[in-house]
Design a protein around this motif. Structure first.
Motif, PDB file in Angstrom:
ATOM      1  N   ASN A 193      35.243  -0.995 -18.629  1.00  0.00           N
ATOM      2  CA  ASN A 193      34.025  -0.314 -19.371  1.00  0.00           C
ATOM      3  C   ASN A 193      32.834  -1.210 -19.041  1.00  0.00           C
ATOM      4  N   LYS A 196      31.583  -0.422 -15.420  1.00  0.00           N
ATOM      5  CA  LYS A 196      31.366   0.915 -15.076  1.00  0.00           C
ATOM      6  C   LYS A 196      30.189   1.212 -15.882  1.00  0.00           C
ATOM      7  N   ASN A 198      30.270   1.701 -19.427  1.00  0.00           N
ATOM      8  CA  ASN A 198      30.955   2.676 -20.184  1.00  0.00           C
ATOM      9  C   ASN A 198      30.682   2.045 -21.602  1.00  0.00           C
TER      10      ASN A 198
END
Length: 402
Positions: A193, A196, A198
């Motif tokens: 995460n 990315k 996120n």
């Protein structure tokens, strides 16, 4: 390089938490990707009220010459194989060497498992060395992490009351290892995460501040000595409220061509007017490793079985030794509180002088190189031999005793 800190499972008995093998490689991967993710998010890290107040007129701690504590990180953990599992006999001999041959006066005892941490801390204290006790249980519920900290801290307090020099660090870079701060069920998902982007930086920092305050409170409740924490050096992501602690702790993996640039960067961590401890610093064992900083481990392809070295890096113990001594000269010149070379030994990264493709020690930050009796046998016994870095650090530390 393997610094086991997370993905543990609890066996149900206090002080007997088993480690399932999160590597320091993954830990540093997370640290490295955060910088890019934060930049992409474009969010600034707000300073806490206590940080702003301290920064308004703080200056570096003065009146000392050189480092107060010269140390090395010693990691305890279950190990990746039975052959590299924590062993009390081996630990005792390692601590003897750290005291008598490396000439360190401090040992950062870190990792998980209360029994392992306590036994190692007691041995360090018995040798008359300063104990920097840093329990680092992760990937379990918050309560278990805080209970683990409390148990370790109580032992540290017992040692302190018996006359030992002890500092308690309540943990290391909580954002990666404590569930619920960065999205993800385990450290692997959290790294993914982070890579990315996120995550919501503002929410991450709020959760991180909340847990850090909890950990500091637990530390204070069981330990009456100096309290610290090991933070990543990127303050735009991990913006610690150092008002909670007595000593600022930073894991430091920068590379500059000029020493003055290290000084300039490190001075930013002195603005709270508190002692600064470098809780980790070091590099791997190949040419160009210092430039790779905390990503030096990434020359290993862990998708292969057995893991192998990628590309054609050139092994260089001299490169590792020179970087460590350069940084120690900088830390000494700034009269910092402590510097902990990362790390004494990385048992799961054996040296293969006969086969460079599998010489995992090239990707290790260890001061000594593990050598297996039977290189292709996971259960093989092993011994270590000092690298040039060991001798370089020993000479530097030894001069301080003269």
């Amino acid at each position: 390089m393997e610094k086991t800190k997370g993905n543990q499972r609890n066996t149900g008995s206090k002080g007997n938490t088993e480690n399932a093998g999160i590597s320091r490689a993954h830990f540093m991967a997370g640290a490295a990707v955060v910088g890019g993710a934060v930049a992409a998010g474009g969010l600034a890290a707000p300073a806490s009220a206590s940080t702003r107040a301290a920064a308004s007129g703080a200056t570096a701690v003065a009146g000392r010459r050189g480092l107060t504590h010269r140390g090395v990180v010693y990691t305890v953990g279950k190990g990746e194989t039975p052959g590299t599992a924590w062993n009390e006999r081996r630990m005792r001999e390692d601590v003897r060497v750290i005291a008598d041959e490396l000439h360190a006066d401090s040992v950062e005892v870190t990792g998980d498992g209360v029994e392992r941490l306590n036994a190692t801390a007691s041995e360090v204290a018995e040798r008359g060395l300063h104990v920097w006790l840093q329990p680092t249980l992760g990937d379990v519920p918050e309560k278990e992490i805080l209970d683990h900290l409390a148990e370790s801290g109580r032992h540290g307090e017992r040692l302190r009351r018996q006359g030992a020099q002890v500092t308690l660090a309540v943990g290391c870079e909580f954002w990666l290892f404590v569930p619920g701060i960065v999205p993800g069920d385990d450290v692997f998902e959290r790294i993914d995460n982070l890579e990315k982007g996120n995550f919501d930086l503002a929410k991450v920092q709020k959760r991180l501040a909340r847990f850090t305050a909890k950990a500091a409170a637990v530390g204070r409740s069981v330990f009456r000595g100096k309290l610290s924490y090991a933070a990543m050096q990127d303050e735009t992501f991990e913006n610690v409220d150092w008002g909670l602690f007595d000593i600022v702790g930073i894991d430091y993996y920068s590379y500059f061509r000029q020493r003055a640039d290290y000084v300039r960067e490190l001075r930013t961590f002195l603005r709270w007017g508190k002692p600064l401890a470098i809780t980790e610093f070091g590099t791997c064992t190949f040419k160009g490793a210092p430039q790779a900083g905390g990503m030096g481990w990434n020359i290993v392809d862990h998708t292969k079985e057995p893991p192998e070295i990628k590309g054609n890096p050139v092994r260089s113990e001299r490169t590792q030794a020179a970087y460590l001594t350069d940084l120690l000269d900088v830390f000494e010149s700034m009269n910092l509180h402590a510097a902990m070379a990362f790390e004494f030994v990385t048992a799961d990264a054996p040296h293969r002088p006969d086969n460079p493709r599998y010489d995992l020690d090239m990707a290790s930050y260890g001061l000594v190189k593990p050598i297996k009796d039977r290189p292709d046998d996971p259960a093989s016994d092993w011994h270590w031999e000092p690298k040039q870095a060991f001798h370089a650090v020993a000479r530097h530390y030894g001069r301080a005793h003269r």
